[in-house]
Design a protein around this motif. Structure first.
Motif, PDB file in Angstrom:
ATOM      1  N   TYR A   1      -0.449 -21.770 -19.351  1.00 49.12           N
ATOM      2  CA  TYR A   1      -1.854 -21.971 -18.904  1.00 49.12           C
ATOM      3  C   TYR A   1      -2.714 -20.724 -19.189  1.00 49.12           C
ATOM      4  O   TYR A   1      -2.347 -19.754 -18.828  1.00 49.12           O
ATOM      5  CB  TYR A   1      -2.058 -22.733 -17.574  1.00 49.12           C
ATOM      6  N   CYS A   2      -3.919 -20.949 -19.560  1.00 47.14           N
ATOM      7  CA  CYS A   2      -4.944 -19.884 -19.709  1.00 47.14           C
ATOM      8  C   CYS A   2      -6.306 -20.332 -19.174  1.00 47.14           C
ATOM      9  O   CYS A   2      -6.864 -21.316 -19.474  1.00 47.14           O
ATOM     10  CB  CYS A   2      -5.064 -19.335 -21.117  1.00 47.14           C
ATOM     11  N   PHE A   3      -6.560 -19.648 -17.903  1.00 44.35           N
ATOM     12  CA  PHE A   3      -7.853 -20.051 -17.174  1.00 44.35           C
ATOM     13  C   PHE A   3      -8.934 -18.646 -17.461  1.00 44.35           C
ATOM     14  O   PHE A   3      -8.481 -17.573 -17.490  1.00 44.35           O
ATOM     15  CB  PHE A   3      -7.500 -19.851 -15.971  1.00 44.35           C
ATOM     16  N   THR A   4      -9.905 -19.253 -18.256  1.00 44.27           N
ATOM     17  CA  THR A   4     -10.655 -18.219 -18.543  1.00 44.27           C
ATOM     18  C   THR A   4     -12.054 -18.562 -18.142  1.00 44.27           C
ATOM     19  O   THR A   4     -12.477 -19.720 -17.939  1.00 44.27           O
ATOM     20  CB  THR A   4     -11.217 -18.039 -20.122  1.00 44.27           C
ATOM     21  N   ALA A   5     -13.097 -17.612 -17.675  1.00 46.96           N
ATOM     22  CA  ALA A   5     -14.342 -17.779 -17.326  1.00 46.96           C
ATOM     23  C   ALA A   5     -15.330 -16.715 -17.657  1.00 46.96           C
ATOM     24  O   ALA A   5     -14.981 -15.404 -18.030  1.00 46.96           O
ATOM     25  CB  ALA A   5     -14.299 -17.755 -15.740  1.00 46.96           C
ATOM     26  N   MET A   6     -16.472 -17.017 -17.983  1.00 44.95           N
ATOM     27  CA  MET A   6     -17.633 -15.984 -18.162  1.00 44.95           C
ATOM     28  C   MET A   6     -18.999 -16.128 -17.499  1.00 44.95           C
ATOM     29  O   MET A   6     -19.362 -17.466 -17.178  1.00 44.95           O
ATOM     30  CB  MET A   6     -18.059 -16.356 -19.764  1.00 44.95           C
ATOM     31  N   ILE A   7     -19.266 -15.194 -16.644  1.00 40.11           N
ATOM     32  CA  ILE A   7     -20.194 -15.013 -15.872  1.00 40.11           C
ATOM     33  C   ILE A   7     -21.481 -14.621 -16.557  1.00 40.11           C
ATOM     34  O   ILE A   7     -21.425 -13.375 -17.307  1.00 40.11           O
ATOM     35  CB  ILE A   7     -19.972 -14.112 -14.675  1.00 40.11           C
ATOM     36  N   ILE A   8     -22.507 -15.090 -16.673  1.00 36.81           N
ATOM     37  CA  ILE A   8     -23.655 -14.565 -17.450  1.00 36.81           C
ATOM     38  C   ILE A   8     -24.980 -14.321 -16.247  1.00 36.81           C
ATOM     39  O   ILE A   8     -25.061 -15.017 -15.389  1.00 36.81           O
ATOM     40  CB  ILE A   8     -24.292 -15.773 -17.917  1.00 36.81           C
ATOM     41  N   TYR A   9     -25.381 -12.897 -16.301  1.00 36.55           N
ATOM     42  CA  TYR A   9     -26.419 -12.388 -15.187  1.00 36.55           C
ATOM     43  C   TYR A   9     -27.176 -11.404 -15.814  1.00 36.55           C
ATOM     44  O   TYR A   9     -26.927 -10.960 -17.102  1.00 36.55           O
ATOM     45  CB  TYR A   9     -25.423 -11.816 -14.390  1.00 36.55           C
ATOM     46  N   ARG A  10     -28.284 -11.138 -15.006  1.00 37.52           N
ATOM     47  CA  ARG A  10     -29.012 -10.098 -15.491  1.00 37.52           C
ATOM     48  C   ARG A  10     -28.599  -8.792 -14.786  1.00 37.52           C
ATOM     49  O   ARG A  10     -28.424  -8.934 -13.619  1.00 37.52           O
ATOM     50  CB  ARG A  10     -30.628 -10.793 -14.909  1.00 37.52           C
TER      51      ARG A  10
ATOM     52  N   PHE B   1     -16.079  -9.863  -8.316  1.00 38.76           N
ATOM     53  CA  PHE B   1     -17.250  -9.314  -9.123  1.00 38.76           C
ATOM     54  C   PHE B   1     -18.439  -9.936  -8.601  1.00 38.76           C
ATOM     55  O   PHE B   1     -19.444  -9.018  -8.691  1.00 38.76           O
ATOM     56  CB  PHE B   1     -16.813  -9.773 -10.647  1.00 38.76           C
ATOM     57  N   LEU B   2     -18.399 -10.990  -8.231  1.00 39.70           N
ATOM     58  CA  LEU B   2     -19.634 -11.608  -7.779  1.00 39.70           C
ATOM     59  C   LEU B   2     -20.191 -11.057  -6.431  1.00 39.70           C
ATOM     60  O   LEU B   2     -21.512 -11.250  -6.219  1.00 39.70           O
ATOM     61  CB  LEU B   2     -19.486 -13.113  -7.691  1.00 39.70           C
ATOM     62  N   LYS B   3     -19.322 -10.517  -5.801  1.00 40.61           N
ATOM     63  CA  LYS B   3     -19.810  -9.771  -4.548  1.00 40.61           C
ATOM     64  C   LYS B   3     -20.815  -8.493  -4.624  1.00 40.61           C
ATOM     65  O   LYS B   3     -21.763  -8.273  -4.196  1.00 40.61           O
ATOM     66  CB  LYS B   3     -18.631  -9.188  -3.566  1.00 40.61           C
ATOM     67  N   GLY B   4     -20.678  -8.125  -5.996  1.00 41.55           N
ATOM     68  CA  GLY B   4     -21.554  -7.098  -6.472  1.00 41.55           C
ATOM     69  C   GLY B   4     -22.773  -7.434  -7.072  1.00 41.55           C
ATOM     70  O   GLY B   4     -23.347  -6.491  -7.607  1.00 41.55           O
ATOM     71  N   ILE B   5     -22.964  -8.547  -7.359  1.00 43.97           N
ATOM     72  CA  ILE B   5     -24.165  -9.200  -8.069  1.00 43.97           C
ATOM     73  C   ILE B   5     -25.075  -9.647  -7.043  1.00 43.97           C
ATOM     74  O   ILE B   5     -24.702 -10.465  -6.394  1.00 43.97           O
ATOM     75  CB  ILE B   5     -23.845 -10.026  -9.210  1.00 43.97           C
ATOM     76  N   ASP B   6     -26.408  -9.309  -7.093  1.00 44.41           N
ATOM     77  CA  ASP B   6     -27.255 -10.130  -6.402  1.00 44.41           C
ATOM     78  C   ASP B   6     -27.468 -11.640  -6.802  1.00 44.41           C
ATOM     79  O   ASP B   6     -27.455 -11.723  -8.126  1.00 44.41           O
ATOM     80  CB  ASP B   6     -28.683  -9.327  -6.811  1.00 44.41           C
ATOM     81  N   GLU B   7     -27.211 -12.459  -5.694  1.00 44.38           N
ATOM     82  CA  GLU B   7     -27.327 -13.731  -6.311  1.00 44.38           C
ATOM     83  C   GLU B   7     -28.501 -14.233  -7.069  1.00 44.38           C
ATOM     84  O   GLU B   7     -28.559 -15.287  -8.279  1.00 44.38           O
ATOM     85  CB  GLU B   7     -27.298 -14.736  -4.992  1.00 44.38           C
ATOM     86  N   ARG B   8     -29.725 -13.828  -7.072  1.00 44.68           N
ATOM     87  CA  ARG B   8     -30.904 -14.212  -7.806  1.00 44.68           C
ATOM     88  C   ARG B   8     -30.674 -13.696  -9.273  1.00 44.68           C
ATOM     89  O   ARG B   8     -31.308 -14.134 -10.341  1.00 44.68           O
ATOM     90  CB  ARG B   8     -31.997 -13.460  -7.237  1.00 44.68           C
ATOM     91  N   LYS B   9     -29.864 -12.796  -9.574  1.00 43.89           N
ATOM     92  CA  LYS B   9     -29.437 -12.395 -11.083  1.00 43.89           C
ATOM     93  C   LYS B   9     -28.642 -13.424 -11.652  1.00 43.89           C
ATOM     94  O   LYS B   9     -28.381 -13.029 -12.707  1.00 43.89           O
ATOM     95  CB  LYS B   9     -29.367 -10.935 -11.012  1.00 43.89           C
ATOM     96  N   LEU B  10     -27.855 -14.046 -11.057  1.00 43.99           N
ATOM     97  CA  LEU B  10     -26.774 -14.784 -11.844  1.00 43.99           C
ATOM     98  C   LEU B  10     -27.485 -16.058 -12.279  1.00 43.99           C
ATOM     99  O   LEU B  10     -28.455 -16.447 -12.095  1.00 43.99           O
ATOM    100  CB  LEU B  10     -26.001 -15.544 -10.377  1.00 43.99           C
ATOM    101  N   ILE B  11     -26.996 -16.127 -13.764  1.00 40.87           N
ATOM    102  CA  ILE B  11     -27.812 -17.090 -14.578  1.00 40.87           C
ATOM    103  C   ILE B  11     -26.823 -18.438 -14.752  1.00 40.87           C
ATOM    104  O   ILE B  11     -27.150 -19.502 -14.551  1.00 40.87           O
ATOM    105  CB  ILE B  11     -27.802 -16.398 -16.154  1.00 40.87           C
TER     106      ILE B  11
END
Length: 61
Positions: free
Chosen positions: A51-60, A22-32
């Motif tokens: 075990y449950c591994f969760t993450a949330m990416i916040i971006y513009r 997912f992060l490959k498709g986001i401009d690094e400057r838009k990652l919050i």
């Protein structure tokens, strides 16, 4: 516009792979921010844990 992408996997390596794709498709400057959490729950009628591994990416967008 601010958006979030949620991830939820049973194995940390699966979470890592999916997030990196997912992060490959986001401009690094838009990652919050990236939020990460691990939960361990007892499996019913067994001595093992789930075990449950969760993450949330916040971006513009």
């Amino acid at each position: 516009m601010i958006q979030v992408k949620l991830f939820d996997r049973e194995h940390e390596k699966d979470l890592e792979k999916e997030m990196n794709r997912f992060l490959k498709g986001i401009d690094e400057r838009k990652l919050i921010d990236i939020k990460y959490n691990v939960a361990a729950l007892p499996e019913e009628d067994e001595e093992e844990q789930i075990y449950c591994f969760t993450a949330m990416i916040i971006y513009r967008s």
